[in-house]
Design a protein around this motif. Structure first.
Motif, short mmCIF file in Angstrom:
data_model
loop_
_atom_site.label_atom_id
_atom_site.label_comp_id
_atom_site.label_asym_id
_atom_site.label_seq_id
_atom_site.Cartn_x
_atom_site.Cartn_y
_atom_site.Cartn_z
N TYR A 69 0.93 -0.93 -0.07
CA TYR A 69 0.11 0.09 0.44
C TYR A 69 1.21 1.33 -0.53
N GLY A 70 2.22 1.12 0.13
CA GLY A 70 2.93 2.13 0.25
C GLY A 70 3.05 2.71 1.94
N ASP A 71 2.43 2.91 2.44
CA ASP A 71 2.04 3.53 4.26
C ASP A 71 1.00 3.01 5.24
N VAL A 72 0.50 2.20 6.03
CA VAL A 72 -0.36 1.77 6.73
C VAL A 72 -1.00 2.80 6.86
N ALA A 73 -0.97 4.20 6.74
CA ALA A 73 -2.23 5.27 6.52
C ALA A 73 -3.10 4.48 5.24
N SER A 74 -3.08 4.32 4.11
CA SER A 74 -3.16 4.13 2.89
C SER A 74 -3.98 3.25 2.77
N TYR A 75 -3.51 1.89 3.68
CA TYR A 75 -4.45 0.70 3.83
C TYR A 75 -5.22 0.83 4.41
N LEU A 76 -5.00 1.77 5.73
CA LEU A 76 -6.36 2.41 6.32
C LEU A 76 -7.64 3.14 5.50
N ARG A 77 -7.18 3.87 4.62
CA ARG A 77 -7.69 4.78 4.14
C ARG A 77 -8.38 3.41 2.93
N ALA A 78 -7.90 2.27 2.72
CA ALA A 78 -8.63 1.25 1.36
C ALA A 78 -9.31 0.80 2.01
N ALA A 79 -9.16 0.38 3.88
CA ALA A 79 -9.91 -0.16 4.44
C ALA A 79 -11.42 0.53 5.17
N GLY A 80 -10.65 2.16 4.58
CA GLY A 80 -12.44 2.80 5.09
C GLY A 80 -12.05 3.74 6.13
N LEU A 81 -11.28 3.97 6.96
CA LEU A 81 -10.77 5.33 7.04
C LEU A 81 -10.85 6.78 6.76
N SER A 82 -11.47 7.86 6.56
CA SER A 82 -11.12 8.94 6.20
C SER A 82 -10.45 9.37 6.95
N ASP A 83 -9.34 10.32 5.98
CA ASP A 83 -8.97 11.62 6.00
C ASP A 83 -8.41 11.53 7.12
N GLU A 84 -9.34 11.79 8.29
CA GLU A 84 -9.43 13.24 9.57
C GLU A 84 -9.66 11.73 10.29
N GLN A 85 -10.10 10.32 10.14
CA GLN A 85 -10.01 9.56 10.76
C GLN A 85 -8.33 8.81 10.88
N ILE A 86 -7.69 9.13 10.43
CA ILE A 86 -6.41 8.49 10.60
C ILE A 86 -5.35 9.46 10.97
N GLU A 87 -5.72 10.50 11.06
CA GLU A 87 -5.52 12.15 11.32
C GLU A 87 -5.44 12.02 12.95
N ARG A 88 -7.11 11.42 13.09
CA ARG A 88 -6.80 11.55 15.37
C ARG A 88 -6.78 10.24 15.43
N LEU A 89 -5.88 9.52 15.00
CA LEU A 89 -5.17 8.10 15.24
C LEU A 89 -3.54 8.54 15.55
N ARG A 90 -3.35 9.06 14.61
CA ARG A 90 -1.89 10.10 15.08
C ARG A 90 -2.02 10.62 16.18
N GLU A 91 -3.35 11.49 15.84
CA GLU A 91 -3.12 12.74 16.67
C GLU A 91 -2.97 12.01 18.49
N ARG A 92 -3.51 10.85 18.50
CA ARG A 92 -3.74 9.82 19.45
C ARG A 92 -2.54 9.74 20.72
N LEU A 93 -1.78 8.62 19.34
CA LEU A 93 -0.81 7.71 19.27
C LEU A 93 0.69 8.73 20.06
N VAL A 94 0.82 9.73 19.30
CA VAL A 94 2.02 10.38 19.17
C VAL A 94 1.87 11.72 19.59
N ALA A 95 2.13 12.48 20.53
CA ALA A 95 2.37 13.92 20.64
C ALA A 95 2.98 14.71 19.33
N ALA A 96 2.22 15.80 19.26
CA ALA A 96 3.21 16.64 17.95
C ALA A 96 3.97 17.12 18.12
#
Length: 247
Positions: free
Chosen positions: A220-247
């Protein structure tokens, strides 16, 4: 990664504190991975509540849920059967046949997990979405916190930018954590073939999860692209990143 002592469970740890490749750390108190939390004692449930858990994402088949006594807890529980809507005897038999065909369990675990992620991509997507859309700390669990939970945790950590070696090390801890249980129930299995199967499956070598993450990125290129293919929106993917690691 912080081990958590929740009475009744053996394989509970917070995914916070792991280094990312850009020099940060994953956030503590964001996502906890666990074995079957329905086995928690009252003290264990109190530990879960004290950790700030607001949502439980249960990855098990409905048949597994049915074997648990109901527990009335004031926490949002989302059931997402990531391996299809029901236990599939034919599919499980096919996976067992593959296990028998290989000597190294790394080959089997990586084969099986990769197949899951493709075959049940939308189901895994619903699990990741349930984590992304939660408020507060999320617990993700299945039965042993090893396979389904291991795959979800591995991809979450990679999305956060954690390196392959650290992801593999987190996965490898599971076999150690479950040893007090597996060392008792596996030798007690009377059927020789069934016992041999579980003797293989009890192991969680780091290389297995590293292969899975690398394969997802290769496809897929990266995990985010897999998640998009699995039905997640870009906003949901960004929320996962923000949840997992501080800016």
């Amino acid at each position: 990664m912080t081990a958590l002592a929740w009475e009744g469970c053996l394989n509970v740890r917070d995914l916070g504190g792991l280094p990312t490749e850009d020099g940060r750390r994953t956030t503590t108190g964001a996502v906890v991975r666990a074995d079957n939390i329905r086995k928690l004692t009252d003290a264990g449930w109190q530990s879960l509540a004290d950790h700030g858990v607001r949502r439980i994402v249960d990855l098990r088949w409905p048949e597994e849920l049915a074997n648990d006594p109901p527990r009335d807890v004031d926490i949002d529980v989302v059931h997402v059967s990531v391996l299809g809507p029901a236990y599939d005897d034919e599919y499980v038999a096919r996976m067992d046949a593959h296990l028998r065909s290989v000597d190294d369990v790394v080959d089997h675990h990586s084969y099986a997990y990769i197949d899951w992620l493709e075959r049940y991509r939308e189901d895994f997507g619903r699990a990741f979405a349930a984590i992304a859309d939660a408020d507060g700390t999320v617990v993700v669990h299945c039965m042993g916190g090893k396979d389904r939970t291991g795959v979800v945790s591995g991809l979450l950590l990679r999305l956060a930018g954690v390196g392959y070696e650290e992801i593999g090390e987190d996965y490898a801890v599971t076999a150690v954590n479950l040893e007090p249980s597996s060392s008792k129930w596996i030798p007690a299995i009377e059927d020789e073939a069934e016992r041999a199967k579980w003797e293989k499956l009890r192991h969680t070598p780091a290389e297995a999860m590293i292969r899975v993450v690398r394969d997802v990125e290769s496809r897929y290129g990266d995990v985010a692209s897999y998640l998009r293919a699995a039905g997640l929106s870009d906003e949901q993917i960004e929320r996962l990143r923000e949840r997992l690691v501080a800016a």
